[in-house]
Design a protein around this motif. Structure first.
Motif, PDB file in Angstrom:
ATOM      1  N   LEU A 267       3.896 -21.494  22.031  1.00  0.00           N
ATOM      2  CA  LEU A 267       2.931 -21.227  23.098  1.00  0.00           C
ATOM      3  C   LEU A 267       1.754 -22.148  22.868  1.00  0.00           C
ATOM      4  O   LEU A 267       0.998 -21.984  21.905  1.00  0.00           O
ATOM      5  CB  LEU A 267       2.497 -19.745  23.047  1.00  0.00           C
ATOM      6  CG  LEU A 267       3.658 -18.743  23.141  1.00  0.00           C
ATOM      7  CD1 LEU A 267       3.175 -17.321  22.857  1.00  0.00           C
ATOM      8  CD2 LEU A 267       4.324 -18.820  24.511  1.00  0.00           C
ATOM      9  N   ASP A 268       1.604 -23.149  23.697  1.00  0.00           N
ATOM     10  CA  ASP A 268       0.640 -24.220  23.437  1.00  0.00           C
ATOM     11  C   ASP A 268      -0.258 -24.410  24.653  1.00  0.00           C
ATOM     12  O   ASP A 268       0.226 -24.531  25.783  1.00  0.00           O
ATOM     13  CB  ASP A 268       1.424 -25.518  23.149  1.00  0.00           C
ATOM     14  CG  ASP A 268       0.535 -26.615  22.590  1.00  0.00           C
ATOM     15  OD1 ASP A 268      -0.583 -26.311  22.132  1.00  0.00           O
ATOM     16  OD2 ASP A 268       0.980 -27.775  22.613  1.00  0.00           O
TER      17      ASP A 268
ATOM     18  N   PRO B 247      -2.936 -26.027  27.431  1.00  0.00           N
ATOM     19  CA  PRO B 247      -3.081 -27.342  28.069  1.00  0.00           C
ATOM     20  C   PRO B 247      -4.017 -28.225  27.254  1.00  0.00           C
ATOM     21  O   PRO B 247      -4.788 -27.727  26.428  1.00  0.00           O
ATOM     22  CB  PRO B 247      -3.703 -27.011  29.430  1.00  0.00           C
ATOM     23  CG  PRO B 247      -3.443 -25.551  29.640  1.00  0.00           C
ATOM     24  CD  PRO B 247      -3.360 -24.928  28.291  1.00  0.00           C
TER      25      PRO B 247
ATOM     26  N   ASN C 122      -8.938 -27.655  22.075  1.00  0.00           N
ATOM     27  CA  ASN C 122      -8.789 -28.079  20.673  1.00  0.00           C
ATOM     28  C   ASN C 122      -7.844 -29.254  20.523  1.00  0.00           C
ATOM     29  O   ASN C 122      -6.686 -29.094  20.171  1.00  0.00           O
ATOM     30  CB  ASN C 122      -8.199 -26.935  19.824  1.00  0.00           C
ATOM     31  CG  ASN C 122      -9.237 -25.906  19.509  1.00  0.00           C
ATOM     32  OD1 ASN C 122     -10.291 -25.898  20.129  1.00  0.00           O
ATOM     33  ND2 ASN C 122      -8.964 -25.062  18.554  1.00  0.00           N
ATOM     34  N   LYS C 123      -8.330 -30.432  20.733  1.00  0.00           N
ATOM     35  CA  LYS C 123      -7.362 -31.517  20.852  1.00  0.00           C
ATOM     36  C   LYS C 123      -7.506 -32.587  19.777  1.00  0.00           C
ATOM     37  O   LYS C 123      -7.384 -33.771  20.064  1.00  0.00           O
ATOM     38  CB  LYS C 123      -7.432 -32.121  22.239  1.00  0.00           C
ATOM     39  CG  LYS C 123      -8.840 -32.433  22.683  1.00  0.00           C
ATOM     40  CD  LYS C 123      -8.853 -32.859  24.129  1.00  0.00           C
ATOM     41  CE  LYS C 123     -10.272 -33.181  24.536  1.00  0.00           C
ATOM     42  NZ  LYS C 123     -10.428 -33.671  25.843  1.00  0.00           N
ATOM     43  N   ALA C 124      -7.765 -32.192  18.547  1.00  0.00           N
ATOM     44  CA  ALA C 124      -7.784 -33.181  17.458  1.00  0.00           C
ATOM     45  C   ALA C 124      -6.489 -33.983  17.461  1.00  0.00           C
ATOM     46  O   ALA C 124      -6.480 -35.184  17.197  1.00  0.00           O
ATOM     47  CB  ALA C 124      -7.971 -32.487  16.119  1.00  0.00           C
TER      48      ALA C 124
ATOM     49  N   VAL D  41      -6.617 -41.107  14.698  1.00  0.00           N
ATOM     50  CA  VAL D  41      -6.317 -42.528  14.522  1.00  0.00           C
ATOM     51  C   VAL D  41      -4.831 -42.757  14.186  1.00  0.00           C
ATOM     52  O   VAL D  41      -4.313 -43.850  14.359  1.00  0.00           O
ATOM     53  CB  VAL D  41      -7.228 -43.109  13.402  1.00  0.00           C
ATOM     54  CG1 VAL D  41      -7.023 -44.612  13.241  1.00  0.00           C
ATOM     55  CG2 VAL D  41      -8.698 -42.819  13.710  1.00  0.00           C
TER      56      VAL D  41
ATOM     57  N   LEU E 244      -3.475 -42.413  11.126  1.00  0.00           N
ATOM     58  CA  LEU E 244      -3.248 -42.951   9.779  1.00  0.00           C
ATOM     59  C   LEU E 244      -2.420 -41.967   8.959  1.00  0.00           C
ATOM     60  O   LEU E 244      -2.658 -40.758   8.996  1.00  0.00           O
ATOM     61  CB  LEU E 244      -4.587 -43.199   9.080  1.00  0.00           C
ATOM     62  CG  LEU E 244      -5.441 -44.298   9.710  1.00  0.00           C
ATOM     63  CD1 LEU E 244      -6.872 -44.236   9.171  1.00  0.00           C
ATOM     64  CD2 LEU E 244      -4.833 -45.668   9.446  1.00  0.00           C
TER      65      LEU E 244
ATOM     66  N   ALA F 101      -2.825 -22.901  15.553  1.00  0.00           N
ATOM     67  CA  ALA F 101      -3.601 -23.294  16.738  1.00  0.00           C
ATOM     68  C   ALA F 101      -4.931 -23.922  16.353  1.00  0.00           C
ATOM     69  O   ALA F 101      -5.939 -23.752  17.050  1.00  0.00           O
ATOM     70  CB  ALA F 101      -3.808 -22.079  17.640  1.00  0.00           C
TER      71      ALA F 101
ATOM     72  N   GLY G 268     -15.622 -35.644  14.336  1.00  0.00           N
ATOM     73  CA  GLY G 268     -15.457 -37.084  14.151  1.00  0.00           C
ATOM     74  C   GLY G 268     -15.817 -37.775  15.455  1.00  0.00           C
ATOM     75  O   GLY G 268     -15.635 -37.208  16.533  1.00  0.00           O
TER      76      GLY G 268
ATOM     77  N   LEU H  28     -12.768 -32.613  17.045  1.00  0.00           N
ATOM     78  CA  LEU H  28     -13.120 -31.653  15.991  1.00  0.00           C
ATOM     79  C   LEU H  28     -11.950 -31.492  15.039  1.00  0.00           C
ATOM     80  O   LEU H  28     -10.891 -30.976  15.414  1.00  0.00           O
ATOM     81  CB  LEU H  28     -13.478 -30.302  16.614  1.00  0.00           C
ATOM     82  CG  LEU H  28     -14.680 -30.318  17.569  1.00  0.00           C
ATOM     83  CD1 LEU H  28     -14.888 -28.936  18.190  1.00  0.00           C
ATOM     84  CD2 LEU H  28     -15.948 -30.766  16.851  1.00  0.00           C
ATOM     85  N   ARG H  29     -12.148 -31.984  13.820  1.00  0.00           N
ATOM     86  CA  ARG H  29     -11.113 -31.760  12.798  1.00  0.00           C
ATOM     87  C   ARG H  29     -11.082 -30.271  12.453  1.00  0.00           C
ATOM     88  O   ARG H  29     -12.072 -29.563  12.635  1.00  0.00           O
ATOM     89  CB  ARG H  29     -11.422 -32.543  11.519  1.00  0.00           C
ATOM     90  CG  ARG H  29     -11.319 -34.038  11.669  1.00  0.00           C
ATOM     91  CD  ARG H  29     -11.576 -34.733  10.336  1.00  0.00           C
ATOM     92  NE  ARG H  29     -11.777 -36.157  10.547  1.00  0.00           N
ATOM     93  CZ  ARG H  29     -12.944 -36.713  10.832  1.00  0.00           C
ATOM     94  NH1 ARG H  29     -14.032 -35.978  10.902  1.00  0.00           N
ATOM     95  NH2 ARG H  29     -13.034 -38.012  11.031  1.00  0.00           N
TER      96      ARG H  29
ATOM     97  N   HIS I 109      -6.726 -30.305   7.755  1.00  0.00           N
ATOM     98  CA  HIS I 109      -7.130 -31.598   8.302  1.00  0.00           C
ATOM     99  C   HIS I 109      -5.999 -32.576   7.952  1.00  0.00           C
ATOM    100  O   HIS I 109      -5.002 -32.188   7.335  1.00  0.00           O
ATOM    101  CB  HIS I 109      -8.462 -32.043   7.689  1.00  0.00           C
ATOM    102  CG  HIS I 109      -8.379 -32.234   6.209  1.00  0.00           C
ATOM    103  ND1 HIS I 109      -8.125 -33.449   5.637  1.00  0.00           N
ATOM    104  CD2 HIS I 109      -8.441 -31.347   5.205  1.00  0.00           C
ATOM    105  CE1 HIS I 109      -8.076 -33.305   4.333  1.00  0.00           C
ATOM    106  NE2 HIS I 109      -8.255 -32.044   4.030  1.00  0.00           N
TER     107      HIS I 109
ATOM    108  N   ALA J 170      -3.595 -33.721   9.505  1.00  0.00           N
ATOM    109  CA  ALA J 170      -2.311 -33.115   9.854  1.00  0.00           C
ATOM    110  C   ALA J 170      -1.310 -34.125  10.407  1.00  0.00           C
ATOM    111  O   ALA J 170      -0.141 -33.795  10.558  1.00  0.00           O
ATOM    112  CB  ALA J 170      -2.513 -31.968  10.838  1.00  0.00           C
TER     113      ALA J 170
ATOM    114  N   THR K 208      -0.902 -37.099   8.707  1.00  0.00           N
ATOM    115  CA  THR K 208      -0.364 -37.453   7.391  1.00  0.00           C
ATOM    116  C   THR K 208       0.610 -36.385   6.895  1.00  0.00           C
ATOM    117  O   THR K 208       1.652 -36.692   6.331  1.00  0.00           O
ATOM    118  CB  THR K 208      -1.529 -37.593   6.382  1.00  0.00           C
ATOM    119  OG1 THR K 208      -2.450 -38.544   6.893  1.00  0.00           O
ATOM    120  CG2 THR K 208      -1.042 -37.991   5.008  1.00  0.00           C
TER     121      THR K 208
END
Ligand SMILES: Cc1cc2nc3c(=O)[nH]c(=O)nc-3n(C[C@H](O)[C@H](O)[C@H](O)COP(=O)(O)OP(=O)(O)OC[C@H]3O[C@@H](n4cnc5c(N)ncnc54)[C@H](O)[C@@H]3O)c2cc1C
Length: 350
Positions: free
Chosen positions: A14-15, A17, A21-23, A28, A30, A191, A213, A286-287, A312, A314, A316
């Motif tokens: 269940l995710d 739109p 919260n869209k980190a 980037v 990495l 979430a 960030g 927002l991390r 954080h 996530a 990696t």
């Protein structure tokens, strides 16, 4: 969810739109393990474990979906601008090598740096770099898209809806959403920052905070950075993302130009060509930051069938999460390296 489905379980995601919260959509990309977490050696090791699992995961997702995921497992570079910084970073790496027992990286001088990335005109102050062969970079949106495309193929029911509430119900859990209620035997709270609200039925306060960030995006240039450089990373499309800020600003998500100007100036010292280019965009994200910076993978106190996942870095950790967390979610132990990453360290019985 992808890993759980591979264990033959019936999984529903269940995710919300993309506005929520869209980190996952601001980062980037990495895959970055080097030069960090000397004070948390197992967490440092966990990053390396994930990086080693990545190539196989990418291959599998590409095969399952037919989508190409741009990725470079080419190592990673942190440029340094002074002899003092060179020394400091070198000392840190040696301590890390000792603490971890193995570390595939070292300091490189300017000549070696120029050999690794010969098409970059480094600024005159750049005197060398920290180098680690186990880092890399992936197109994070392509990875997200591929996971999404792979989910239905492995039998996951993916629903885009807003979750309002999670509660224990009839020996399992009831998730109330904008599109109705879902009942389940086990629930995984993954979430991001919303976990603080969803875990309320078992925890008065989750030790996780928003770590802001902000990044700048520079216009497209010819692709010259097959090895990613931290803080000034060229994307696969040729744009360059500048930024490495960590700020405590609650849920403030506006870009503050004064705050990111410092990173812009630093980036031009590293790669002067950037100073002649246009900035296309700036954005913030927002991390999801546990208070002691280490991941939380934990059953909730008094709820063996409710698992919480918050970390954080996530991107990696994505390969470790997909491969090594499903058994824990289904009632098993965490892998040895991650065993201290539960809520017990914050004083909870779980
Ligand atoms: C500027 C920046 C750069 C970064 N760079 C890197 C990097 O290079 N490498 C790296 O490894 N990490 C990086 N990160 C960190 C990485 O992006 C995060 O660790 C990761 O996105 C966290 O994933 P998450 O799914 O836990 O949380 P989020 O990405 O915040 O996602 C939360 C998820 O929960 C869902 N959700 C939230 N609330 C609800 C609700 N009410 N109902 C339903 N669904 C809900 C959302 O839809 C979303 O899918 C960066 C972060 C930032 C901000």
């Amino acid at each position: 969810a992808y890993g759980l489905a591979g264990k033959g379980r019936k999984v529903t995601v269940l995710d919300a739109p993309t506005e929520t919260n869209k980190a996952s959509r601001t980062n980037v990309g990495l895959i970055w393990c080097q030069s960090k977490f000397l004070h948390l050696p197992n967490y440092a090791k966990w990053g390396f474990i994930s990086s080693r699992l990545f190539p196989e995961l990418v291959r599998e997702l590409e095969e399952a979906t037919g989508q190409k995921i741009p990725v470079n497992f080419t190592g990673g570079i942190i440029p340094v601008l002074s002899e003092a910084d060179y020394q400091k970073r070198g000392d840190y790496i040696e301590k890390l090598r000792e603490a971890l027992g193995e570390y595939k990286g070292n300091m490189i001088d300017r000549a070696e740096l120029e050999k690794k990335l010969p098409k970059i005109g480094w600024g005159p102050e750049v005197c060398g770099a920290a180098w680690c062969e186990e880092d890399g970079v992936i197109d994070p949106l392509a990875l997200l898209r591929a996971f999404r495309a792979a989910l239905p193929k492995v039998g996951v029911d993916y629903r885009q809806t807003l979750v309002f509430d999670v509660r224990p119900h009839a020996g399992g859990y009831r998730v109330t959403t904008r599109d109705g209620v879902f009942d389940c035997g086990r629930v995984v709270l993954a979430a991001g920052l919303s976990n603080r609200r969803f875990a309320h039925f078992a925890l008065p306060s989750l030790p996780v905070y928003p770590d802001k960030g902000q990044v700048l995006l520079v216009e497209r240039m010819p692709y010259v950075m097959p090895i990613p450089v931290l803080g000034v990373t060229q994307t696969f499309g040729g744009t360059t993302i500048i930024g490495f800020r960590h700020e405590k600003a609650a849920h403030h998500t506006q870009v503050v130009p004064e705050a990111v100007a410092g990173e812009g100036a630093w980036a031009i010292r590293v790669w002067p060509e950037l100073g002649k280019k246009r900035l296309l965009r700036a954005w913030s994200g927002l991390r999801v930051m546990p208070e002691d910076n280490m991941a939380i993978y934990s059953r909730l106190p008094g709820h063996p069938d409710a698992v919480l996942i918050n970390t954080h870095s996530a991107v990696t950790m994505a390969a470790a999460h997909a491969r090594l967390l499903p058994d824990f979610i289904l009632g098993g132990e965490l892998p040895e390296t991650a065993r201290e990453m539960t809520l017990k360290r914050f004083g909870y019985a779980c």
